[in-house]
Design a protein around this motif. Structure first.
Motif, PDB file in Angstrom:
ATOM      1  N   UNK A  22       0.817  -1.217   0.000  1.00 44.63           N
ATOM      2  CA  UNK A  22       0.000   0.000   0.000  1.00 44.63           C
ATOM      3  C   UNK A  22       0.855   1.274   0.000  1.00 44.63           C
ATOM      4  N   UNK A  23       1.982   1.253   0.709  1.00 40.76           N
ATOM      5  CA  UNK A  23       2.856   2.430   0.743  1.00 40.76           C
ATOM      6  C   UNK A  23       3.439   2.710  -0.640  1.00 40.76           C
ATOM      7  N   UNK A  24       3.807   1.654  -1.367  1.00 43.02           N
ATOM      8  CA  UNK A  24       4.350   1.841  -2.720  1.00 43.02           C
ATOM      9  C   UNK A  24       3.281   2.386  -3.661  1.00 43.02           C
ATOM     10  N   UNK A  25       2.046   1.890  -3.509  1.00 40.49           N
ATOM     11  CA  UNK A  25       0.950   2.389  -4.347  1.00 40.49           C
ATOM     12  C   UNK A  25       0.691   3.866  -4.073  1.00 40.49           C
ATOM     13  N   UNK A  45       3.616   8.806   4.166  1.00 38.54           N
ATOM     14  CA  UNK A  45       3.267   8.265   5.489  1.00 38.54           C
ATOM     15  C   UNK A  45       1.944   8.847   5.983  1.00 38.54           C
ATOM     16  N   UNK A  46       1.730  10.140   5.749  1.00 37.19           N
ATOM     17  CA  UNK A  46       0.470  10.765   6.171  1.00 37.19           C
ATOM     18  C   UNK A  46      -0.722  10.151   5.435  1.00 37.19           C
ATOM     19  N   UNK A  47      -0.570   9.978   4.132  1.00 40.59           N
ATOM     20  CA  UNK A  47      -1.681   9.389   3.362  1.00 40.59           C
ATOM     21  C   UNK A  47      -1.942   7.949   3.789  1.00 40.59           C
ATOM     22  N   UNK A  48      -0.886   7.213   4.049  1.00 41.96           N
ATOM     23  CA  UNK A  48      -1.052   5.825   4.496  1.00 41.96           C
ATOM     24  C   UNK A  48      -1.785   5.792   5.831  1.00 41.96           C
ATOM     25  N   UNK A  49      -1.423   6.706   6.716  1.00 45.17           N
ATOM     26  CA  UNK A  49      -2.090   6.782   8.018  1.00 45.17           C
ATOM     27  C   UNK A  49      -3.569   7.140   7.858  1.00 45.17           C
ATOM     28  N   UNK A  50      -3.867   8.101   6.975  1.00 42.31           N
ATOM     29  CA  UNK A  50      -5.261   8.482   6.717  1.00 42.31           C
ATOM     30  C   UNK A  50      -6.048   7.301   6.167  1.00 42.31           C
ATOM     31  N   UNK A  51      -5.435   6.576   5.248  1.00 46.10           N
ATOM     32  CA  UNK A  51      -6.109   5.426   4.653  1.00 46.10           C
ATOM     33  C   UNK A  51      -6.417   4.374   5.715  1.00 46.10           C
TER      34      UNK A  51
END
Length: 170
Positions: free
Chosen positions: A105-108, A140-146
């Motif tokens: 997911x982080x790579x995407x 990292x912020x977007x991953x956390x939001x997701x």
């Protein structure tokens, strides 16, 4: 006074007295019904029929255009069909899909973020370390939001389910 007891003569006279058997009424009825049918056909049927014909023509035209476009696109790109080419095991679309799904997911998210900013991975590697760190922080912020959204959806589902069960019980 003369009285005719002949039943055949009486029935002939009675037949002539019936309005539906009167030749004048029959002729008038035929003329009226014929004129009425002609008037109805000339007023309502042609107008409605022309509108239906126009609609059918538009539909046929749309199908013809679509068919021509499909034939043109098929003739222009024969190698981009869903059927794999001889000797290849997967199509290009399938390969792209499997590549995308194999990423974390982080790579995407990183790929999506770079695409939004119009950057490539090579350009990011040439950037100063501060900008690379800023991009990593955004990822990292977007991953956390997701992840927070996924948790919120999962916690909301049991509450919604219990409300549905309560309402069903009532």
């Amino acid at each position: 006074m003369l009285i005719n007891n002949n039943t055949q003569a009486l029935s002939t006279v009675e037949k002539l007295k019936r309005p539906d058997m009167d030749p004048a009424n029959a002729a008038a009825s035929t003329l009226y019904s014929g004129a009425l049918q002609t008037a109805q056909q000339s007023v309502s049927v042609p107008a409605a029929q022309t509108q239906l014909d126009k609609a059918a023509d538009r539909i046929d035209e749309a199908f013809a255009k679509t068919r021509v476009q499909l034939q043109a696109s098929t003739a222009a790109t024969p190698a981009t069909t869903d059927v794999p080419a001889a000797g290849s095991t997967t199509s290009a679309a399938r390969a792209d899909f499997t590549d995308y799904m194999s990423k974390t997911p982080a790579e995407r998210i990183r790929e999506q973020l770079l695409k939004e900013q119009g950057l490539t991975e090579a350009e990011v590697q040439t950037m100063p370390q501060e900008k690379q760190d800023a991009i990593a922080k955004q990822v990292a912020d977007r991953l956390k939001q997701q992840q927070e959204q996924q948790v919120a959806v999962k916690t909301a589902e049991p509450q919604a389910q219990s409300v549905k069960e309560t309402l069903a019980a009532i």
